[in-house]
Design a protein around this motif. Structure first.
Motif, PDB file in Angstrom:
ATOM      1  N   ILE A  36     -11.055  13.055  -1.748  1.00 11.47           N
ATOM      2  CA  ILE A  36     -11.190  11.662  -2.179  1.00 11.47           C
ATOM      3  C   ILE A  36     -10.138  10.789  -1.509  1.00 11.47           C
ATOM      4  N   GLU A  37     -10.614   9.741  -0.853  1.00 11.40           N
ATOM      5  CA  GLU A  37      -9.741   8.730  -0.251  1.00 11.40           C
ATOM      6  C   GLU A  37     -10.026   7.415  -0.965  1.00 11.40           C
ATOM      7  N   ILE A  38      -8.986   6.732  -1.404  1.00  9.34           N
ATOM      8  CA  ILE A  38      -9.152   5.473  -2.141  1.00  9.34           C
ATOM      9  C   ILE A  38      -8.575   4.334  -1.320  1.00  9.34           C
ATOM     10  N   GLU A  39      -9.309   3.220  -1.286  1.00 10.73           N
ATOM     11  CA  GLU A  39      -8.780   2.017  -0.650  1.00 10.73           C
ATOM     12  C   GLU A  39      -9.174   0.798  -1.474  1.00 10.73           C
ATOM     13  N   ALA A  40      -8.250  -0.149  -1.534  1.00  9.86           N
ATOM     14  CA  ALA A  40      -8.532  -1.441  -2.164  1.00  9.86           C
ATOM     15  C   ALA A  40      -9.085  -2.354  -1.080  1.00  9.86           C
ATOM     16  N   ILE A  41     -10.156  -3.068  -1.406  1.00  8.77           N
ATOM     17  CA  ILE A  41     -10.768  -3.954  -0.420  1.00  8.77           C
ATOM     18  C   ILE A  41     -10.882  -5.359  -0.980  1.00  8.77           C
ATOM     19  N   LYS A  42     -11.111  -6.302  -0.086  1.00  4.68           N
ATOM     20  CA  LYS A  42     -11.301  -7.686  -0.496  1.00  4.68           C
ATOM     21  C   LYS A  42     -12.723  -7.885  -1.007  1.00  4.68           C
ATOM     22  N   CYS A  43     -13.006  -9.031  -1.468  1.00  2.46           N
ATOM     23  CA  CYS A  43     -14.295  -9.382  -2.066  1.00  2.46           C
ATOM     24  C   CYS A  43     -15.466  -9.037  -1.142  1.00  2.46           C
ATOM     25  N   LEU A  44     -16.492  -8.434  -1.730  1.00  4.18           N
ATOM     26  CA  LEU A  44     -17.712  -8.089  -0.997  1.00  4.18           C
ATOM     27  C   LEU A  44     -18.827  -9.112  -1.199  1.00  4.18           C
ATOM     28  N   LYS A  45     -18.506 -10.193  -1.921  1.00  7.55           N
ATOM     29  CA  LYS A  45     -19.433 -11.315  -2.135  1.00  7.55           C
ATOM     30  C   LYS A  45     -20.625 -10.980  -3.034  1.00  7.55           C
ATOM     31  N   TYR A  46     -20.508  -9.963  -3.884  1.00  5.56           N
ATOM     32  CA  TYR A  46     -21.569  -9.649  -4.832  1.00  5.56           C
ATOM     33  C   TYR A  46     -21.367 -10.367  -6.165  1.00  5.56           C
ATOM     34  N   CYS A  47     -20.180 -10.892  -6.396  1.00  5.59           N
ATOM     35  CA  CYS A  47     -19.879 -11.484  -7.702  1.00  5.59           C
ATOM     36  C   CYS A  47     -20.719 -12.728  -7.985  1.00  5.59           C
ATOM     37  N   GLU A  48     -21.203 -13.376  -6.938  1.00  7.01           N
ATOM     38  CA  GLU A  48     -22.043 -14.557  -7.144  1.00  7.01           C
ATOM     39  C   GLU A  48     -23.342 -14.208  -7.867  1.00  7.01           C
ATOM     40  N   ASP A  49     -23.766 -12.953  -7.743  1.00  8.74           N
ATOM     41  CA  ASP A  49     -25.010 -12.504  -8.376  1.00  8.74           C
ATOM     42  C   ASP A  49     -24.750 -11.755  -9.679  1.00  8.74           C
ATOM     43  N   ASN A  50     -23.570 -11.946 -10.264  1.00  7.08           N
ATOM     44  CA  ASN A  50     -23.199 -11.270 -11.513  1.00  7.08           C
ATOM     45  C   ASN A  50     -23.317  -9.753 -11.402  1.00  7.08           C
ATOM     46  N   LYS A  51     -22.879  -9.211 -10.274  1.00  7.50           N
ATOM     47  CA  LYS A  51     -22.960  -7.773 -10.059  1.00  7.50           C
ATOM     48  C   LYS A  51     -21.586  -7.106 -10.097  1.00  7.50           C
ATOM     49  N   ALA A  52     -20.558  -7.850 -10.443  1.00  7.57           N
ATOM     50  CA  ALA A  52     -19.201  -7.296 -10.500  1.00  7.57           C
ATOM     51  C   ALA A  52     -19.053  -6.405 -11.725  1.00  7.57           C
ATOM     52  N   PRO A  53     -18.191  -5.430 -11.661  1.00  9.45           N
ATOM     53  CA  PRO A  53     -17.337  -5.035 -10.555  1.00  9.45           C
ATOM     54  C   PRO A  53     -18.093  -4.183  -9.532  1.00  9.45           C
ATOM     55  N   ILE A  54     -17.559  -4.167  -8.312  1.00  5.87           N
ATOM     56  CA  ILE A  54     -18.193  -3.492  -7.185  1.00  5.87           C
ATOM     57  C   ILE A  54     -17.297  -2.364  -6.683  1.00  5.87           C
ATOM     58  N   VAL A  55     -17.919  -1.221  -6.429  1.00 10.15           N
ATOM     59  CA  VAL A  55     -17.240  -0.082  -5.830  1.00 10.15           C
ATOM     60  C   VAL A  55     -18.167   0.485  -4.760  1.00 10.15           C
ATOM     61  N   LYS A  56     -17.599   0.836  -3.613  1.00 12.94           N
ATOM     62  CA  LYS A  56     -18.373   1.497  -2.558  1.00 12.94           C
ATOM     63  C   LYS A  56     -17.931   2.941  -2.454  1.00 12.94           C
ATOM     64  N   LEU A  57     -18.909   3.841  -2.403  1.00 14.38           N
ATOM     65  CA  LEU A  57     -18.647   5.252  -2.145  1.00 14.38           C
ATOM     66  C   LEU A  57     -19.260   5.560  -0.795  1.00 14.38           C
ATOM     67  N   ASN A  58     -18.411   5.773   0.185  1.00  7.42           N
ATOM     68  CA  ASN A  58     -18.851   5.861   1.577  1.00  7.42           C
ATOM     69  C   ASN A  58     -19.627   4.586   1.881  1.00  7.42           C
ATOM     70  N   GLU A  59     -20.926   4.646   2.072  1.00  6.31           N
ATOM     71  CA  GLU A  59     -21.703   3.435   2.362  1.00  6.31           C
ATOM     72  C   GLU A  59     -22.549   2.970   1.178  1.00  6.31           C
ATOM     73  N   LYS A  60     -22.512   3.701   0.070  1.00  5.06           N
ATOM     74  CA  LYS A  60     -23.298   3.347  -1.115  1.00  5.06           C
ATOM     75  C   LYS A  60     -22.534   2.330  -1.964  1.00  5.06           C
ATOM     76  N   VAL A  61     -23.180   1.201  -2.259  1.00  6.38           N
ATOM     77  CA  VAL A  61     -22.563   0.157  -3.080  1.00  6.38           C
ATOM     78  C   VAL A  61     -23.015   0.349  -4.527  1.00  6.38           C
ATOM     79  N   ILE A  62     -22.053   0.408  -5.428  1.00  8.59           N
ATOM     80  CA  ILE A  62     -22.345   0.487  -6.863  1.00  8.59           C
ATOM     81  C   ILE A  62     -22.006  -0.866  -7.466  1.00  8.59           C
ATOM     82  N   THR A  63     -23.014  -1.534  -8.000  1.00  9.14           N
ATOM     83  CA  THR A  63     -22.804  -2.825  -8.660  1.00  9.14           C
ATOM     84  C   THR A  63     -22.684  -2.599 -10.162  1.00  9.14           C
ATOM     85  N   ASN A  64     -22.095  -3.556 -10.855  1.00  7.71           N
ATOM     86  CA  ASN A  64     -21.855  -3.428 -12.295  1.00  7.71           C
ATOM     87  C   ASN A  64     -21.225  -2.068 -12.604  1.00  7.71           C
TER      88      ASN A  64
END
Length: 80
Positions: A36-64
């Protein structure tokens, strides 16, 4: 298999619980330090669609995202 966990630390995602998710992922990382490698990233621009919080696992985006879901998805990837 290893997983890169990218946790959005934009204001909205942080307010919606990503700090708690980060803490839980860091605990899991202690059990699987090589996988497991962890990194903090800047905004992915999903919050406008009420999908926060956002986490990416490799290339998979997990919304809410919630800790239970994120941990489950991480374990699924590393146990392949």
């Amino acid at each position: 298999m290893s997983v890169k966990v990218s946790i959005c630390m934009g204001t909205h995602c942080t307010m919606m619980g990503n700090l708690n998710i980060q803490e839980d992922v860091e605990k899991l990382q202690k059990e699987y330090p090589e996988e497991i490698e962890i990194e903090a990233i800047k905004c992915l621009k999903y919050c406008e669609d009420n999908k926060a919080p956002i986490v990416k696992l490799n290339e998979k985006v997990i919304t809410n995202a919630r800790s239970e879901k994120v941990i489950s998805e991480i374990l699924e990837v590393i146990k392949k």
